[in-house]
Enzyme design. Structure first.
Site, PDB file in Angstrom:
ATOM      1  CG  ASP A   1     -20.770  17.735  -7.231  1.00 39.16           C
ATOM      2  OD1 ASP A   1     -20.974  16.507  -7.359  1.00 39.16           O
ATOM      3  OD2 ASP A   1     -20.719  18.518  -8.195  1.00 39.16           O
ATOM      4  CG  ASP A   2     -18.797  21.223  -3.642  1.00 38.22           C
ATOM      5  OD1 ASP A   2     -18.281  20.837  -4.710  1.00 38.22           O
ATOM      6  OD2 ASP A   2     -19.465  22.267  -3.554  1.00 38.22           O
TER       7      ASP A   2
ATOM      8  CG  HIS B   1     -16.134  18.456  -7.584  1.00 38.09           C
ATOM      9  ND1 HIS B   1     -16.595  18.811  -8.832  1.00 38.09           N
ATOM     10  CD2 HIS B   1     -16.720  19.344  -6.733  1.00 38.09           C
ATOM     11  CE1 HIS B   1     -17.427  19.841  -8.727  1.00 38.09           C
ATOM     12  NE2 HIS B   1     -17.498  20.191  -7.458  1.00 38.09           N
TER      13      HIS B   1
ATOM     14  CG  HIS C   1     -14.928  23.638  -5.987  1.00 36.09           C
ATOM     15  ND1 HIS C   1     -15.667  24.713  -6.419  1.00 36.09           N
ATOM     16  CD2 HIS C   1     -15.755  22.581  -6.071  1.00 36.09           C
ATOM     17  CE1 HIS C   1     -16.890  24.314  -6.714  1.00 36.09           C
ATOM     18  NE2 HIS C   1     -16.963  23.028  -6.525  1.00 36.09           N
TER      19      HIS C   1
ATOM     20  CG  HIS D   1     -23.498  20.651  -3.536  1.00 37.01           C
ATOM     21  ND1 HIS D   1     -24.560  20.994  -4.344  1.00 37.01           N
ATOM     22  CD2 HIS D   1     -22.374  20.968  -4.220  1.00 37.01           C
ATOM     23  CE1 HIS D   1     -24.084  21.514  -5.474  1.00 37.01           C
ATOM     24  NE2 HIS D   1     -22.769  21.504  -5.421  1.00 37.01           N
TER      25      HIS D   1
HETATM   26 ZN   LIG Z   1     -18.507  21.704  -6.574  1.00 33.89          ZN
END
Ligand SMILES: [Zn+2]
Length: 353
Positions: A174-175, A224, A228, A321
């Site tokens: 993620d991210d 995503h 955020h 991540h």
């Molecule tokens: Zn995230």
């Protein structure tokens, strides 16, 4: 239900209505029909979840572009507004930037068999058939310009398992994309592992080369959000829509023509029945996880490795991540985890769709 059916039928009927008086009226009518269809379609595009939640003022919410309009059962039957699976409001841990907490729904659901989730609302329930002609009349020509597909068959139920089940694992990052993404890709390549990258829209837009590299290596993409924001579930419905859909579009643009984004992962796992519907209406399954490595908190490489070694079950989804800060521990942990997973007989899979 009975009121939906005639409406749905009237649309295609109009377009091919007057074979004889085609000369003048035909042009007028088809223009009108195109406008009508375009209006319906664009109205459905993003607000579909909202439409389903509140009683629809008129149109059947699902009616995807033109041809698939005639869904006999109609959305009314699937009881869309009912069953609001308890909003999994579970605000993330302390950190404001990155998700931490497991998603609201704690049950991993994937013990071994990733079986169909029970509710699976399926917006347009019965109609996955792509080119199915509608009624008795021939399909006719004035196919309306297709907007982004409304994804007839995408379920809004949370995905918490791999596509194939059995002794497989779905690694998710993620991210990103971020400075560590290249290293993650290198390690994955070294072990022939595939993964899914849940990207933040503007970061994908800022680094299309990395998005293309991810795709070229055979990995897959997940939405995503744009900014955020957390706790995601606390945002207004409109704000959530604005976070979900544009991020998907940014990722698609970064990846280039034909890019698919089959999943959406809410920041911090902040899923609700409503935002899951928004994602599904945009063609993405809401994706959660079964193992949270908490790598974002930099707990040390051994802790990241141990979280997977102790927490993973066959068919599980691991959260890591590749963005959101220094990811050197993640990369180091990955170097240990990938050979371990292989030695344990795990195959690398994507999440279920
Ligand atoms: Zn995230």
């Amino acid at each position: 239900m009975s009121s939906l059916h005639p409406v749905a039928r009237s649309l295609p009927a109009r377009s091919s209505h007057t074979p004889a008086a085609r000369n003048r009226r035909g042009a007028l009518r088809s223009a009108c029909a195109a406008l009508l269809v375009a209006a319906v379609v664009s109205g459905c595009g993003t607000a579909q979840g909202a439409l389903q939640a509140s009683t629809p003022p008129s149109a059947p919410p699902v009616a995807p572009p033109g041809t698939t309009a005639a869904s006999p059962g109609g959305p009314g039957t699937s009881g869309s507004p009912s069953a609001p699976a308890a909003p999994s409001t579970r605000p993330p841990g302390g950190s404001d930037a990155v998700p931490a907490t497991p998603p609201g729904a704690p049950a991993p659901s994937a013990t071994t068999a990733p079986g169909r989730p029970p509710e699976a609302p399926r917006p347009g329930s019965p109609q996955p058939a792509p080119g199915a002609p509608t009624a008795s009349t021939p399909p006719a020509q004035p196919a309306p310009p297709a907007p982004p597909p409304a994804a007839p068959g995408v379920s809004a139920a949370l995905v918490a398992s791999t596509a194939h089940g059995g002794r497989t694992v779905a690694l998710t990052f993620d991210d990103g994309p971020g400075p560590a993404t290249g290293q993650v890709l290198d390690v994955l390549a070294q072990y022939g592992a595939k993964a899914t990258f849940c990207q933040i829209g503007p970061q994908a837009a800022a680094n299309p080369a990395m998005v293309k590299r991810i795709l070229a290596a055979g990995h897959r993409l997940c939405d995503h959000s744009v900014h955020h924001p957390q706790p995601f579930a606390a945002l207004s419905h409109d704000r959530q829509v604005e976070e979900i859909v544009p991020a998907r579009d940014m990722i698609v643009r970064a990846g280039g023509a034909g890019t698919e984004v089959p999943w959406f992962r809410a920041p911090g796992g902040g899923f609700t029945a409503a935002n899951q519907q928004v994602a599904a209406a945009a063609g993405m399954r809401p994706l959660t996880w079964t193992v949270d490595t908490r790598d974002w908190s930099k707990p040390g490489v051994p802790a990241i490795v141990a979280s997977v070694q102790h927490g993973l079950r066959p068919g599980g989804v691991v959260l890591m991540h590749d963005g959101g800060g220094d990811r050197s521990q993640t990369v180091a942990a990955l170097r240990q985890l990938l050979p371990w997973l292989t030695a344990q007989g795990y195959g690398f899979d994507f999440p279920a769709v």
